[in-house]
Every structure is written in C-alpha cells, then in structure tokens.
Design an enzyme around this catalytic site. Structure first.
Site, PDB file in Angstrom:
ATOM      1  N   ASP A  12       0.610  -1.450  -0.483  1.00 34.67           N
ATOM      2  CA  ASP A  12       0.483  -0.356  -0.358  1.00 34.67           C
ATOM      3  C   ASP A  12       0.548   1.317  -0.232  1.00 34.67           C
ATOM      4  O   ASP A  12       2.263   1.508   0.841  1.00 34.67           O
ATOM      5  CB  ASP A  12      -0.863  -0.023   0.987  1.00 34.67           C
ATOM      6  CG  ASP A  12      -2.139   1.070   1.136  1.00 34.67           C
ATOM      7  OD1 ASP A  12      -2.329   1.062   0.341  1.00 34.67           O
ATOM      8  OD2 ASP A  12      -2.444   1.506   1.917  1.00 34.67           O
ATOM      9  N   GLY A  13       0.733   2.028  -0.004  1.00 37.67           N
ATOM     10  CA  GLY A  13       1.413   3.935  -0.509  1.00 37.67           C
ATOM     11  C   GLY A  13       1.453   3.633  -1.636  1.00 37.67           C
ATOM     12  O   GLY A  13       2.342   5.586  -1.873  1.00 37.67           O
ATOM     13  N   HIS A  29       1.971   3.687  -9.242  1.00 40.27           N
ATOM     14  CA  HIS A  29       1.687   2.192  -9.753  1.00 40.27           C
ATOM     15  C   HIS A  29       3.133   1.661 -10.263  1.00 40.27           C
ATOM     16  O   HIS A  29       3.353   0.424  -9.849  1.00 40.27           O
ATOM     17  CB  HIS A  29       0.115   2.143 -10.337  1.00 40.27           C
ATOM     18  CG  HIS A  29      -0.595   2.241  -9.383  1.00 40.27           C
ATOM     19  ND1 HIS A  29      -0.831   2.158  -8.109  1.00 40.27           N
ATOM     20  CD2 HIS A  29      -1.870   3.171  -9.470  1.00 40.27           C
ATOM     21  CE1 HIS A  29      -2.204   2.601  -7.422  1.00 40.27           C
ATOM     22  NE2 HIS A  29      -2.410   2.925  -8.372  1.00 40.27           N
ATOM     23  N   LEU A 123      10.908 -20.585  -4.810  1.00 43.46           N
ATOM     24  CA  LEU A 123      10.393 -19.630  -4.181  1.00 43.46           C
ATOM     25  C   LEU A 123       8.701 -19.672  -4.985  1.00 43.46           C
ATOM     26  O   LEU A 123       9.108 -19.493  -6.308  1.00 43.46           O
ATOM     27  CB  LEU A 123      11.067 -18.139  -4.361  1.00 43.46           C
ATOM     28  CG  LEU A 123       9.522 -16.945  -3.438  1.00 43.46           C
ATOM     29  CD1 LEU A 123      10.067 -16.875  -2.320  1.00 43.46           C
ATOM     30  CD2 LEU A 123       9.566 -16.190  -4.163  1.00 43.46           C
TER      31      LEU A 123
HETATM   32  C1  IPE Z   1      -5.452  -2.579  -0.208  1.00 45.77           C
HETATM   33  O1  IPE Z   1      -4.829  -1.707  -0.564  1.00 45.77           O
HETATM   34  C2  IPE Z   1      -5.245  -3.376  -0.949  1.00 45.77           C
HETATM   35  C3  IPE Z   1      -3.722  -3.483  -2.157  1.00 45.77           C
HETATM   36  C4  IPE Z   1      -2.769  -3.288  -1.086  1.00 45.77           C
HETATM   37  C5  IPE Z   1      -4.277  -4.585  -3.396  1.00 45.77           C
HETATM   38  P1  IPE Z   1      -6.082  -0.223  -0.415  1.00 45.77           P
HETATM   39  O2  IPE Z   1      -5.468   0.935  -0.851  1.00 45.77           O
HETATM   40  O3  IPE Z   1      -7.189  -0.131  -2.045  1.00 45.77           O
HETATM   41  O4  IPE Z   1      -7.116  -0.422   0.910  1.00 45.77           O
HETATM   42  P2  IPE Z   1      -8.206   0.926   1.804  1.00 45.77           P
HETATM   43  O5  IPE Z   1      -8.904   1.208   0.949  1.00 45.77           O
HETATM   44  O6  IPE Z   1      -6.763   1.366   2.169  1.00 45.77           O
HETATM   45  O7  IPE Z   1      -8.114  -0.070   3.142  1.00 45.77           O
HETATM   46  C1  IPE Z   2      -1.647   0.185  -3.694  1.00 44.65           C
HETATM   47  O1  IPE Z   2      -1.278   1.492  -2.760  1.00 44.65           O
HETATM   48  C2  IPE Z   2      -1.649  -0.491  -4.584  1.00 44.65           C
HETATM   49  C3  IPE Z   2      -3.159  -1.092  -5.106  1.00 44.65           C
HETATM   50  C4  IPE Z   2      -4.029  -1.087  -4.174  1.00 44.65           C
HETATM   51  C5  IPE Z   2      -3.684  -1.184  -6.218  1.00 44.65           C
HETATM   52  P1  IPE Z   2      -2.912   2.678  -3.386  1.00 44.65           P
HETATM   53  O2  IPE Z   2      -3.076   2.790  -4.400  1.00 44.65           O
HETATM   54  O3  IPE Z   2      -4.167   2.193  -2.689  1.00 44.65           O
HETATM   55  O4  IPE Z   2      -2.055   3.802  -2.525  1.00 44.65           O
HETATM   56  P2  IPE Z   2      -2.738   4.739  -1.358  1.00 44.65           P
HETATM   57  O5  IPE Z   2      -3.617   4.102  -0.654  1.00 44.65           O
HETATM   58  O6  IPE Z   2      -3.589   5.008  -2.474  1.00 44.65           O
HETATM   59  O7  IPE Z   2      -1.395   5.847  -1.144  1.00 44.65           O
HETATM   60 MG    MG Z   3      -4.107   2.586  -0.309  1.00 45.93          MG
END
Ligand code: IPE
Ligand code: IPE
Ligand code: MG
Length: 231
Positions: A12-13, A29, A123
């Site tokens: 995430d992030g 991404h 792996l």
């Molecule tokens: C979780 O992240 C899903 C993935 C990393 C693929 P999200 O960004 O979708 O989760 P929420 O919405 O913050 O809970």
């Molecule tokens: C995680 O990063 C990737 C996916 C959920 C596909 P995010 O796109 O959720 O990044 P933030 O949470 O908005 O920073």
């Molecule tokens: Mg996210």
C-alpha cells in the site's frame, strides 16, 4: 527462532508516494511495480518459500477507470516482461483471486507465466489479484456445497474440508503479514489464512520498501513469541 516459510505483503501507499512528488497515481503504481523484483530477490535471499503480494482487491474496481486500466496494463506487462527473470531465478508464479474477472490481456499473460513456471521450486510468488478475503470464503463455500450435493454427504463440514476448497490449499499459511503505507487494517486480505500470522505495519510507502525494510520486518518477526493458543 521462529520458522518463516511464508510472507504476505499488502503493498500500500503507491498513490501517496506519487502525490508527494506531484505525479499521477498511475505513476505511483508504475514505481510500485518496479519494487517487486528487488523484494522478491530479497525474500529468496532470506530463505522464504512463499511470498504473497496483494496487488488488486475486489474493492479496487471502484477506483477511477484510468487508474484501474493502468493497473491491469501493469499486471499484463509484469507477466510478460518478468517471465525470463522468473525462469532464471527458479520462481514459480501463482495467482489467487477471481482470475476470470480480469480483462483478457492480463489474464492470458498471467496464465501463460503460471504455466511456464509451474515446475520452479526456489520460491513461489503468489499474486493476489482481483482478490477478496470474503470472495475467497464464499467461493470455497460454493465449492463445498457443490461437492456435497454430488456426494449427498450431510455430515458437518470440517475445517480441513473447507480449507481444501480455498484458492491455494497447497501453500502454507502466512507466518508474517507486512502492510506498507501506514494503515492499520487488513482490507479484506486472506481472512482465513492470517489466523495465526504475525502482523508488521510500517509507515514506509510501497515504492520505498526494499530489501532493508524486508529484513527489518523479518528481524522483528524473529523476536515475536508465537503460541498458537498454547502456553
Ligand atoms: C489494499 O489497499 C489493497 C491492495 C494493496 C491491493 P487499499 O488501498 O485498497 O486499502 P484501503 O482502501 O486503504 O483499505
Ligand atoms: C496500493 O497503493 C496499490 C493498490 C491498491 C492497487 P494505493 O493505490 O492504495 O496507494 P494509496 O493508499 O492511495 O497511497
Ligand atoms: Mg491504499
């Protein structure tokens, strides 16, 4: 020392990483997908057997269309461009999730890579794609019901029977769950499989998460006392 066979990561992030640089979420991404290779190599070096990466949830379809399209393109590109590297490093690719709900391009490229790498044993790289923990549980329930209708067996369902109907019953459950990006939740990830996993949350955003961060998480995991309900 705790036995560490399987690490699962909620990557995430990416969006916030991009926003902090004045870039589009899609560019976040792209940066995130570039990180995957280094983390996979680090997992191999750490002696891990299975690495599960949460790449797209069943709820992520609710994002802007352009962002979803970019992600689907990245999954197809990843499958095509990383195939040689996967073979060279002995990595077996797997996907958990509703693959039939993916557009044709990523679906075909991923299926090709899964098939081509199925004998590799260094792996297992397990990508959770169009994955939802609730979806996995209802899909497993449907499978059990269908088998029961056929057999006419009406004895109580056991945990073993149910677990065998999940997406990847042959893989050990995650020992360690890592979530990057600072949120303290599991966002519908591996609801059954995480029952006794150790959780590690870090503020580091996924595009900045590398071998050193993975090593720190593994160190922390080593200091945890796992009891599995015992004393
Ligand atoms: C979780 O992240 C899903 C993935 C990393 C693929 P999200 O960004 O979708 O989760 P929420 O919405 O913050 O809970
Ligand atoms: C995680 O990063 C990737 C996916 C959920 C596909 P995010 O796109 O959720 O990044 P933030 O949470 O908005 O920073
Ligand atoms: Mg996210």
């Amino acid at each position: 020392m705790n036995n560490l066979r399987h690490i699962a990561i909620i990557m995430d992030g990416n969006g916030r990483w991009a926003q902090a640089r004045g870039l589009s979420r899609s560019e976040g991404h792209r940066a995130g997908s570039k990180q995957v290779e280094a983390v996979v190599d680090a997992a191999i070096a750490e002696g891990v057997e299975v690495l599960t990466l949460y790449a797209f949830s069943t709820e992520n379809w609710n994002r802007p269309r352009l962002e979803v399209e970019t992600l689907m393109k990245l999954f197809a590109e990843y499958a095509r461009h990383s195939l040689d590297g996967l073979q060279r490093r002995g990595i077996r690719l797997r996907v958990v999730g509703r693959m039939d709900g993916l557009p044709m391009l990523p679906r075909m490229a991923l299926n090709h890579a899964i098939e081509a790498t199925q004998k590799n044993a260094v792996l297992t790289l397990n990508i959770a794609l169009n994955y939802g923990g609730r979806a996995e549980l209802v899909d497993a329930a449907s499978k059990v019901v269908a088998a029961r209708m056929k057999s006419g067996d009406s004895s109580p369902v056991t945990e073993e029977e149910f677990a065998a109907a999940l997406y990847a019953p042959d893989l050990p459950p995650p020992d360690l769950l890592i979530r990057t990006g600072g949120e303290l939740r599991i966002s519908n990830f591996l609801l059954w499989e995480l029952s006794y996993a150790e959780f590690y949350f870090t503020e580091v955003l996924w595009p900045d998460f590398g071998p050193a961060e993975l090593h720190a998480a593994i160190e922390e995991f080593g200091s945890r006392q796992r009891r599995f309900g015992k004393v």
